[in-house]
Scaffold this motif. Structure first.
Motif, short mmCIF file in Angstrom:
data_model
loop_
_atom_site.label_atom_id
_atom_site.label_comp_id
_atom_site.label_asym_id
_atom_site.label_seq_id
_atom_site.Cartn_x
_atom_site.Cartn_y
_atom_site.Cartn_z
N SER A 201 84.80 -206.15 -58.81
CA SER A 201 84.88 -205.91 -57.37
C SER A 201 83.46 -205.89 -56.79
O SER A 201 82.48 -205.71 -57.51
CB SER A 201 85.56 -204.57 -57.09
N ASP A 202 83.39 -206.06 -55.47
CA ASP A 202 82.08 -205.99 -54.82
C ASP A 202 81.46 -204.61 -55.03
O ASP A 202 80.25 -204.50 -55.24
CB ASP A 202 82.19 -206.30 -53.33
N ARG A 203 82.28 -203.57 -55.03
CA ARG A 203 81.79 -202.21 -55.26
C ARG A 203 81.16 -202.11 -56.65
O ARG A 203 80.08 -201.55 -56.80
CB ARG A 203 82.93 -201.21 -55.11
N ILE B 282 79.95 -204.54 -58.50
CA ILE B 282 78.73 -205.36 -58.51
C ILE B 282 77.58 -204.59 -57.88
O ILE B 282 76.48 -204.53 -58.42
CB ILE B 282 78.98 -206.71 -57.80
N ARG B 283 77.83 -203.97 -56.74
CA ARG B 283 76.78 -203.21 -56.06
C ARG B 283 76.34 -201.99 -56.87
O ARG B 283 75.17 -201.64 -56.88
CB ARG B 283 77.23 -202.82 -54.65
N TYR C 208 71.06 -208.58 -56.72
CA TYR C 208 72.42 -208.91 -56.27
C TYR C 208 72.66 -210.42 -56.29
O TYR C 208 73.72 -210.88 -56.72
CB TYR C 208 72.65 -208.35 -54.87
N THR D 113 75.47 -212.33 -58.53
CA THR D 113 76.61 -213.00 -57.88
C THR D 113 76.50 -214.51 -57.86
O THR D 113 77.52 -215.21 -57.89
CB THR D 113 76.81 -212.49 -56.44
#
Length: 125
Positions: free
Chosen positions: A44-46, A48-49, A59, A63
């Motif tokens: 999820s983007d969460r 990844i962050r 980042y 990505t």
């Protein structure tokens, strides 16, 4: 081109961490991390962050595979700020470029921005 999952595994290996040691600080079980690394599940983007924030990973490298794996402290601060404020990738890229300028050029850009803001507030459309 490598997937996000493959790059996450590359980060973990570069840090010399087990799946459990890597996943725990970001709230992932060993199994969940394994599924991401094997591309069974996407990150999820969460997630990844969180990886970028916790392990100082760039980042855009994570990505998109562009740039270097790890970032310096200023980049980490900007990444965290961008995530907190919800800035998009283009805004983050501009922020990084701005803060990488030599002091004289940085000050010139800041003066230009100040002048534009003053002009806009004194002459509202």
């Amino acid at each position: 081109m490598k997937t996000v999952g493959e790059r996450i595994k590359e980060v973990r290996k570069a840090l010399g961490l087990s799946g459990e040691a890597f996943g725990k600080p970001i709230g992932l079980s060993r199994g969940a991390l394994s599924n991401i690394e094997r591309n069974t599940n996407g990150a999820s983007d969460r997630t990844i962050r969180l990886i970028c924030s916790k392990y100082c990973v760039d980042y855009f490298w994570l990505t998109e595979g562009m740039g270097e794996m790890f970032i310096d402290d200023m980049d980490a601060i900007l990444e965290e700020l961008a995530a907190e404020k919800g800035y998009d990738a283009d805004t983050l890229r501009i922020m990084k470029k701005l803060y990488s300028l030599p002091n004289d050029q940085f000050n010139l850009v800041m003066q230009l921005i100040d002048n534009l803001v003053e002009k806009k507030t004194s002459n509202p459309v």
